[in-house]
Design a protein around this motif. Structure first.
Motif, PDB file in Angstrom:
ATOM      1  N   ALA B   8      -0.928   2.637  -7.204  1.00  0.00           N
ATOM      2  CA  ALA B   8      -0.885   2.545  -8.661  1.00  0.00           C
ATOM      3  C   ALA B   8      -0.720   1.098  -9.116  1.00  0.00           C
ATOM      4  O   ALA B   8      -1.317   0.670 -10.106  1.00  0.00           O
ATOM      5  CB  ALA B   8       0.265   3.405  -9.202  1.00  0.00           C
ATOM      6  N   ARG B   9       0.077   0.324  -8.392  1.00  0.00           N
ATOM      7  CA  ARG B   9       0.270  -1.087  -8.744  1.00  0.00           C
ATOM      8  C   ARG B   9      -1.019  -1.885  -8.554  1.00  0.00           C
ATOM      9  O   ARG B   9      -1.327  -2.793  -9.333  1.00  0.00           O
ATOM     10  CB  ARG B   9       1.381  -1.695  -7.889  1.00  0.00           C
ATOM     11  N   VAL B  10      -1.765  -1.550  -7.515  1.00  0.00           N
ATOM     12  CA  VAL B  10      -3.051  -2.238  -7.294  1.00  0.00           C
ATOM     13  C   VAL B  10      -3.982  -1.960  -8.470  1.00  0.00           C
ATOM     14  O   VAL B  10      -4.628  -2.864  -9.001  1.00  0.00           O
ATOM     15  CB  VAL B  10      -3.690  -1.754  -5.970  1.00  0.00           C
ATOM     16  N   TRP B  11      -4.044  -0.688  -8.869  1.00  0.00           N
ATOM     17  CA  TRP B  11      -4.893  -0.339 -10.013  1.00  0.00           C
ATOM     18  C   TRP B  11      -4.444  -1.086 -11.275  1.00  0.00           C
ATOM     19  O   TRP B  11      -5.272  -1.608 -12.009  1.00  0.00           O
ATOM     20  CB  TRP B  11      -4.820   1.176 -10.274  1.00  0.00           C
ATOM     21  N   LEU B  12      -3.123  -1.131 -11.508  1.00  0.00           N
ATOM     22  CA  LEU B  12      -2.611  -1.783 -12.716  1.00  0.00           C
ATOM     23  C   LEU B  12      -2.995  -3.265 -12.758  1.00  0.00           C
ATOM     24  O   LEU B  12      -3.334  -3.794 -13.818  1.00  0.00           O
ATOM     25  CB  LEU B  12      -1.085  -1.664 -12.790  1.00  0.00           C
ATOM     26  N   GLU B  13      -2.933  -3.889 -11.604  1.00  0.00           N
ATOM     27  CA  GLU B  13      -3.295  -5.307 -11.552  1.00  0.00           C
ATOM     28  C   GLU B  13      -4.765  -5.482 -11.931  1.00  0.00           C
ATOM     29  O   GLU B  13      -5.129  -6.390 -12.688  1.00  0.00           O
ATOM     30  CB  GLU B  13      -3.034  -5.845 -10.149  1.00  0.00           C
ATOM     31  N   ARG B  14      -5.600  -4.596 -11.422  1.00  0.00           N
ATOM     32  CA  ARG B  14      -7.028  -4.671 -11.734  1.00  0.00           C
ATOM     33  C   ARG B  14      -7.287  -4.302 -13.186  1.00  0.00           C
ATOM     34  O   ARG B  14      -8.154  -4.892 -13.839  1.00  0.00           O
ATOM     35  CB  ARG B  14      -7.811  -3.761 -10.785  1.00  0.00           C
ATOM     36  N   ILE B  15      -6.522  -3.337 -13.683  1.00  0.00           N
ATOM     37  CA  ILE B  15      -6.669  -2.945 -15.087  1.00  0.00           C
ATOM     38  C   ILE B  15      -6.314  -4.129 -15.979  1.00  0.00           C
ATOM     39  O   ILE B  15      -6.982  -4.386 -16.983  1.00  0.00           O
ATOM     40  CB  ILE B  15      -5.761  -1.726 -15.399  1.00  0.00           C
ATOM     41  N   GLY B  16      -5.265  -4.864 -15.604  1.00  0.00           N
ATOM     42  CA  GLY B  16      -4.855  -6.035 -16.375  1.00  0.00           C
ATOM     43  C   GLY B  16      -5.938  -7.093 -16.440  1.00  0.00           C
ATOM     44  O   GLY B  16      -5.973  -7.905 -17.368  1.00  0.00           O
ATOM     45  N   ALA B  17      -6.846  -7.072 -15.458  1.00  0.00           N
ATOM     46  CA  ALA B  17      -7.968  -8.020 -15.457  1.00  0.00           C
ATOM     47  C   ALA B  17      -9.202  -7.432 -16.124  1.00  0.00           C
ATOM     48  O   ALA B  17     -10.279  -8.033 -16.082  1.00  0.00           O
ATOM     49  CB  ALA B  17      -8.293  -8.417 -14.011  1.00  0.00           C
TER      50      ALA B  17
END
Lengths: 199, 192
Positions: B8-17
């Motif tokens: 989920a954290r990996v996705w959030l980082e990508r979502i932030g980009a």
């Protein structure tokens, strides 16, 4: 008659039932339960209550608004930046110098090509602007047939690619952007990433 | 299977980009949980879906602000809770049990039909008793017995001390017990 210890154990029982109680606390509760019929009865009731709460929750059906959500962010986002890997600071000036050399070379080559009156079509490069553009990468194991099938299912058209990094550029009608993105994501696990090209 | 917090954290980082693909994956992974959470309070699947969309939109807009000091799930449920509170005034009553469907089951000679009816009626009683709880008590029961979250996480989502969660759960249990005993007791009298 309930004792203070009964109350102390009783307040821990919900988390004993849902399995999240810390091991030492769980051992303490186990020990108490062995000798307390009142707390065992409470435990049994809580196990039933947990089952009731779970049974009373209907299964969520459909895409739960995913399609309209994707359409919403697509229509509100004018620019979707591509992820760029972090580079050390010293690379900035070095890259600028390298880019400058390439520009000069490009001008020279362009002049030469023009003089030869030849029209060259790059294998992958800036595509003709038509519709909304998406950059898509597929997993390494994706076959050509799978890629073709995914593009067709999305109602898209390949306008460039694959480039050196395996990136395809697809064109979709603007009103289909959300549905096309969703369809690509659903494409049997062969799509690695999808992002919109700023235009 | 529950989504790993690391993923989920990996996705959030990508979502932030601005990665819409990662956002779609995040939505698919957590959408059903948020929907169930909202449905528990709203009793309307369409409105619950609106809460999912609103919640995920806030995730899209604020992913970069996730400080990583809690589980992603905790942060997400906190957002969902705020979106849900905004909507609770528009809540519609729970749909009633289909009487014709019940009658059909009752008329069946199949013994299993009576068991199914008993289950359905118990589920109806549980739903009615849950309706009578306060929003905080109902939410607490959902987080503990449906989402099966630990005490600390429930406290974070409900923005209150752990002792407050214990107190809420104590009162929720007592109210459910009294309500179910009353409803099931009345049913037994009617059946005599």
């Amino acid at each position: 008659m309930a004792t203070e210890n009964d109350a102390h154990v009783s307040e821990a029982l919900p988390w004993y039932v849902n399995g999240t109680l810390a091991p030492d606390r769980r051992a303490e509760v186990d020990d108490h339960l062995r000798g307390c019929a009142r707390c065992r009865a409470e435990l049994e009731w809580l196990v039933r209550l947990r089952a009731d709460v779970q049974a009373s929750t209907p299964a969520s059906q459909g895409d739960l608004g995913l399609s309209r959500f994707l359409d919403r962010i697509a229509s509100e986002s004018n620019v979707v930046p591509l992820r760029r890997p972090e580079r050390p600071r010293w690379m900035g000036p070095a890259l600028a110098l390298a880019a400058g050399v390439l520009v000069v070379q490009g001008v020279v080559i362009g002049v030469m090509l023009h003089e030869r009156s030849q029209t060259l079509q790059p294998l992958s490069g800036p595509p003709a602007a038509r519709g909304t553009l998406l950059q898509v990468t597929f997993v390494p194991t994706a076959t050509e047939a799978q890629i073709r099938g995914a593009v067709i299912a999305a109602g898209a058209e390949i306008v460039a690619g694959p480039g050196a990094l395996g990136i395809y550029t697809l064109s979709v009608a603007p009103e289909r952007l959300g549905a096309a993105t969703h369809a690509l994501e659903e494409a049997s696990g062969i799509v690695a990433s999808v992002s919109r090209v700023p235009q | 299977m529950a989504t790993d917090d690391e993923q989920a954290r990996v996705w959030l980082e990508r979502i932030g980009a601005g990665d819409q693909g990662a956002m779609a994956q995040f939505y698919r992974a957590f959408g059903a949980q948020v929907h169930a959470f909202a449905l528990r309070q709203l009793g309307n699947a369409g409105e619950a879906e609106d809460v999912v969309v609103d919640t995920m939109y806030e995730v899209w807009a604020t992913a970069r602000r996730f400080a990583g000091q809690s589980l992603v799930r905790t942060w997400l449920f906190s957002i969902a809770r705020h979106r849900l509170l905004d909507r609770l005034r528009k809540r519609r009553p729970l749909e009633s049990v289909d009487v014709d469907e019940l009658a059909e089951v009752l008329a069946s000679d199949d013994e299993g039909g009576f068991e199914a009816l008993a289950r359905q009626q118990r589920a109806e009683h549980v739903a009615r008793c849950l309706e009578k709880l306060s929003e905080e008590h109902r939410e607490c029961l959902h987080l503990v017995f449906y989402e099966e979250l630990p005490l600390a996480e429930v406290a974070q989502i409900q923005s209150c001390p752990e002792n407050t969660v214990k107190t809420r759960l104590f009162h929720a249990r007592q109210k459910m017990k009294r309500c179910l005993e009353r409803r099931l007791g009345l049913e037994r009298e009617d059946g005599d």
